[in-house]
Design an enzyme around this catalytic site. Structure first.
Site, PDB file in Angstrom:
ATOM      1  N   CYS A  58      -4.103  -0.035   0.831  1.00  0.00           N
ATOM      2  CA  CYS A  58      -3.043  -0.537   1.702  1.00  0.00           C
ATOM      3  C   CYS A  58      -1.720  -0.204   1.013  1.00  0.00           C
ATOM      4  O   CYS A  58      -1.630   0.773   0.283  1.00  0.00           O
ATOM      5  CB  CYS A  58      -3.209  -2.039   1.969  1.00  0.00           C
ATOM      6  SG  CYS A  58      -3.049  -3.058   0.493  1.00  0.00           S
ATOM      7  N   LYS A  59      -0.715  -1.010   1.216  1.00  0.00           N
ATOM      8  CA  LYS A  59       0.580  -0.723   0.608  1.00  0.00           C
ATOM      9  C   LYS A  59       0.573  -1.018  -0.889  1.00  0.00           C
ATOM     10  O   LYS A  59       1.037  -0.219  -1.691  1.00  0.00           O
ATOM     11  CB  LYS A  59       1.681  -1.525   1.309  1.00  0.00           C
ATOM     12  CG  LYS A  59       3.070  -1.195   0.807  1.00  0.00           C
ATOM     13  CD  LYS A  59       4.135  -1.921   1.611  1.00  0.00           C
ATOM     14  CE  LYS A  59       5.519  -1.602   1.076  1.00  0.00           C
ATOM     15  NZ  LYS A  59       6.557  -2.349   1.812  1.00  0.00           N
TER      16      LYS A  59
END
Length: 105
Positions: free
Chosen positions: A66-67
């Site tokens: 993800c981020k």
């Protein structure tokens, strides 16, 4: 689930011919760039995320990001509960990624 550093995640991914890269960010985040060959399933879809993940091949090894590593860690836990044996979380997420990033289509 295993939390892997970028170095370990990348090395293991390169040596794994049964690998699937899974991006669990939002569509807006994906629009800014994605790791090549990744499939995208937004974890914020809730039950929709679970429904889409359930359709994936449980015999594959999933490299999840993800981020920053938080949501992908959650995604790996959910996947383990759904019967996926091999889900690897990229610690630091795409923010710490130094490999190739492409524009999503």
């Amino acid at each position: 689930m295993a939390d892997l550093s970028q170095k370990d995640w990348t090395k293991q991914l390169e040596e794994d011919n049964n690998a699937i890269i899974l991006d669990v960010r939002t569509q807006e985040e994906v629009d800014m760039g994605i790791i090549p060959n990744a499939i995208h399933i937004d974890i914020f879809k809730g039950q929709g995320f679970i429904d889409e993940v359930e359709q994936l091949d449980k015999s594959k090894n999933y490299y999840v990001y993800c981020k920053s590593g938080g949501r992908s860690g959650q995604a790996c836990s959910v996947m383990n509960q759904l019967g996926f044996d091999n889900a690897y979380n990229l610690v630091g997420g795409i923010m710490d990624w130094s490999g190739e990033i492409i524009q999503s289509k």
